[in-house]
Design a protein around this motif. Structure first.
Motif, PDB file in Angstrom:
ATOM      1  N   CYS A 187      -5.664   2.052   4.182  1.00  0.00           N
ATOM      2  CA  CYS A 187      -7.101   2.049   3.379  1.00  0.00           C
ATOM      3  C   CYS A 187      -7.594   3.536   3.131  1.00  0.00           C
ATOM      4  O   CYS A 187      -7.821   3.506   1.856  1.00  0.00           O
ATOM      5  N   VAL A 214      -2.612  -0.598  -6.666  1.00  0.00           N
ATOM      6  CA  VAL A 214      -1.910  -0.360  -5.657  1.00  0.00           C
ATOM      7  C   VAL A 214      -1.316  -1.759  -5.183  1.00  0.00           C
ATOM      8  O   VAL A 214      -1.959  -2.697  -4.655  1.00  0.00           O
ATOM      9  N   ARG A 256     -10.114  -3.362   6.944  1.00  0.00           N
ATOM     10  CA  ARG A 256     -10.461  -3.424   5.678  1.00  0.00           C
ATOM     11  C   ARG A 256     -11.942  -3.281   5.570  1.00  0.00           C
ATOM     12  O   ARG A 256     -12.525  -2.412   4.696  1.00  0.00           O
ATOM     13  N   GLY A 263      -5.130   5.002   0.390  1.00  0.00           N
ATOM     14  CA  GLY A 263      -5.125   4.217  -0.972  1.00  0.00           C
ATOM     15  C   GLY A 263      -6.364   4.969  -1.701  1.00  0.00           C
ATOM     16  O   GLY A 263      -6.299   5.304  -2.675  1.00  0.00           O
ATOM     17  N   TYR A 307      -9.543  -5.186  -1.997  1.00  0.00           N
ATOM     18  CA  TYR A 307      -8.290  -5.769  -1.673  1.00  0.00           C
ATOM     19  C   TYR A 307      -8.463  -7.257  -2.308  1.00  0.00           C
ATOM     20  O   TYR A 307      -9.402  -7.943  -2.006  1.00  0.00           O
ATOM     21  N   VAL A 331       0.458  -3.945  -2.374  1.00  0.00           N
ATOM     22  CA  VAL A 331       0.533  -3.762  -1.157  1.00  0.00           C
ATOM     23  C   VAL A 331       1.431  -4.882  -0.309  1.00  0.00           C
ATOM     24  O   VAL A 331       1.158  -5.881  -1.099  1.00  0.00           O
ATOM     25  N   TYR A 376       2.874   1.348  -0.766  1.00  0.00           N
ATOM     26  CA  TYR A 376       2.053   1.696  -1.995  1.00  0.00           C
ATOM     27  C   TYR A 376       3.199   1.605  -2.984  1.00  0.00           C
ATOM     28  O   TYR A 376       4.220   2.287  -2.747  1.00  0.00           O
ATOM     29  N   GLY A 422      -0.819  -4.568   4.005  1.00  0.00           N
ATOM     30  CA  GLY A 422      -1.597  -3.411   3.175  1.00  0.00           C
ATOM     31  C   GLY A 422      -0.873  -2.073   3.679  1.00  0.00           C
ATOM     32  O   GLY A 422      -1.446  -1.264   3.801  1.00  0.00           O
ATOM     33  N   LEU A 454      -6.329  -2.804  -4.293  1.00  0.00           N
ATOM     34  CA  LEU A 454      -5.327  -3.279  -3.338  1.00  0.00           C
ATOM     35  C   LEU A 454      -4.712  -4.757  -3.799  1.00  0.00           C
ATOM     36  O   LEU A 454      -5.427  -5.594  -3.433  1.00  0.00           O
TER      37      LEU A 454
END
Length: 328
Positions: free
Chosen positions: A192, A82, A256, A195, A26, A84, A91, A88, A59
């Motif tokens: 998470c 992705v 995360r 993803g 991320y 976000v 998508y 987050g 992400l």
């Protein structure tokens, strides 16, 4: 022959298999660029280099700018991009599949299009979630009922174990701040998981939208597969973190990090690939041959790159002089 402009993409055999990659990384409030075959992540603290083929999904959070070459590298590397939102939960895009053949996609389309075979796949999914139970003759209504009872028991168990107050699962993507901490943590943890799951599905060449239990959504299969692992990843992670009483603003970041550790411990990437192949009944190598066929209604497939002529047709007299064999 004149060389095509731009950097040549990595060949599929050079790519790290999806099951051996880090589930996700991320980033937010930074700039993403490319240096050779690494993604550079730059913010006020400096620049970090990330091997593109080492991660399954990137992400990309708020305040992030991305160069064209970064996206080219990610697409060539089979890394899912992705985009976000602030926490987050949304998508937006994915990159190139790592698959060089469509065996799994063909099987997925065939199975989801046949009522009985689709039900068999759904039963196999519930069989993975409820080990030790015979679900081979259950209807979808019975399976959903069994799932509802088990999930409620699971939430109550973790609430009692962790001491976190639990009412019900509630998530409104338009009013995140109105949710209680445990529901926020569950949403962030599931994001998470979604993803990483979608990264595997795309890397295998399957369609995220063709689900067996879930249907009608662009990520139906993502939700199907992610549900196989929530009981051992996102749900306990969320309850444990909320029980620790973190600062609410730091909760998404902590989730995360904990989810990444949980997915590594559960060997999620490898298991996800194995389970998808099992569910679809197809066992193909990740780096199978790069082949192209033509569909045939009698022989299934025939070789591509061949000019096929009907021996009964006199092509010399088929067209009048000056007539084009096709319309422009």
């Amino acid at each position: 022959m004149k060389r095509l402009p731009g950097q040549a993409p990595a060949s599929l055999p050079e790519l790290i298999r999806a099951q051996d990659r880090i589930s996700f990384l991320y980033v937010e409030r930074c700039s993403l660029s490319r240096e050779d075959n690494a993604i550079t992540v730059t913010d006020a603290r400096g620049t970090a280099h990330v091997p593109a083929t080492a991660i399954a999904s990137l992400l990309i959070g708020p305040g992030t700018s991305v160069t064209h070459q970064t996206m080219v590298l990610m697409a060539d590397s089979g890394t899912v991009a992705v985009w976000v939102g602030e926490r987050g939960v949304r998508y937006y895009a994915h990159g190139r599949s790592m698959a060089s053949q469509t065996s799994l996609l063909d099987a997925q389309a065939r199975l989801v299009s046949n009522r009985n075979e689709r039900l068999d796949v759904a039963r196999k999914m519930y069989g993975l979630r409820f080990p030790g139970e015979d679900v081979s003759r259950m209807t979808m209504q019975q399976l959903r009922g069994r799932e509802g009872v088990r999930v409620q028991r699971l939430y109550r168990y973790h609430a009692e174990r962790s001491g976190v107050s639990w009412g019900k699962r509630s998530y409104d993507r338009e009013s995140w701040d109105n949710a209680d901490p445990i529901n926020q943590a569950l949403s962030a943890a599931n994001s998470c998981l979604y993803g990483a799951t979608q990264a595997v599905i795309v890397s295998l060449g399957c369609s995220p939208g063709l689900g067996f239990v879930h249907t009608g959504h662009e990520k139906s299969l993502v939700y199907d597969i992610a549900d196989l692992y929530k009981a051992e990843t996102s749900i306990p992670v969320a309850f444990d973190l909320v029980a620790a009483g973190p600062d609410p603003d730091s909760l998404p970041a902590l989730v995360r990090k904990a989810m990444r550790e949980s997915m590594v411990e559960a060997k999620l990437m490898k298991r996800c690939i194995t389970d998808i192949k099992f569910l679809l009944g197809v066992d193909v190598a990740d780096d199978g041959p790069d082949v192209l066929y033509l569909w045939d209604d009698q022989e299934q497939t025939v070789a591509a790159g061949v000019v096929y002529l009907d021996p009964s047709t006199d092509y010399a007299t088929e067209f009048k002089e000056g007539e084009k064999p096709w319309s422009s």
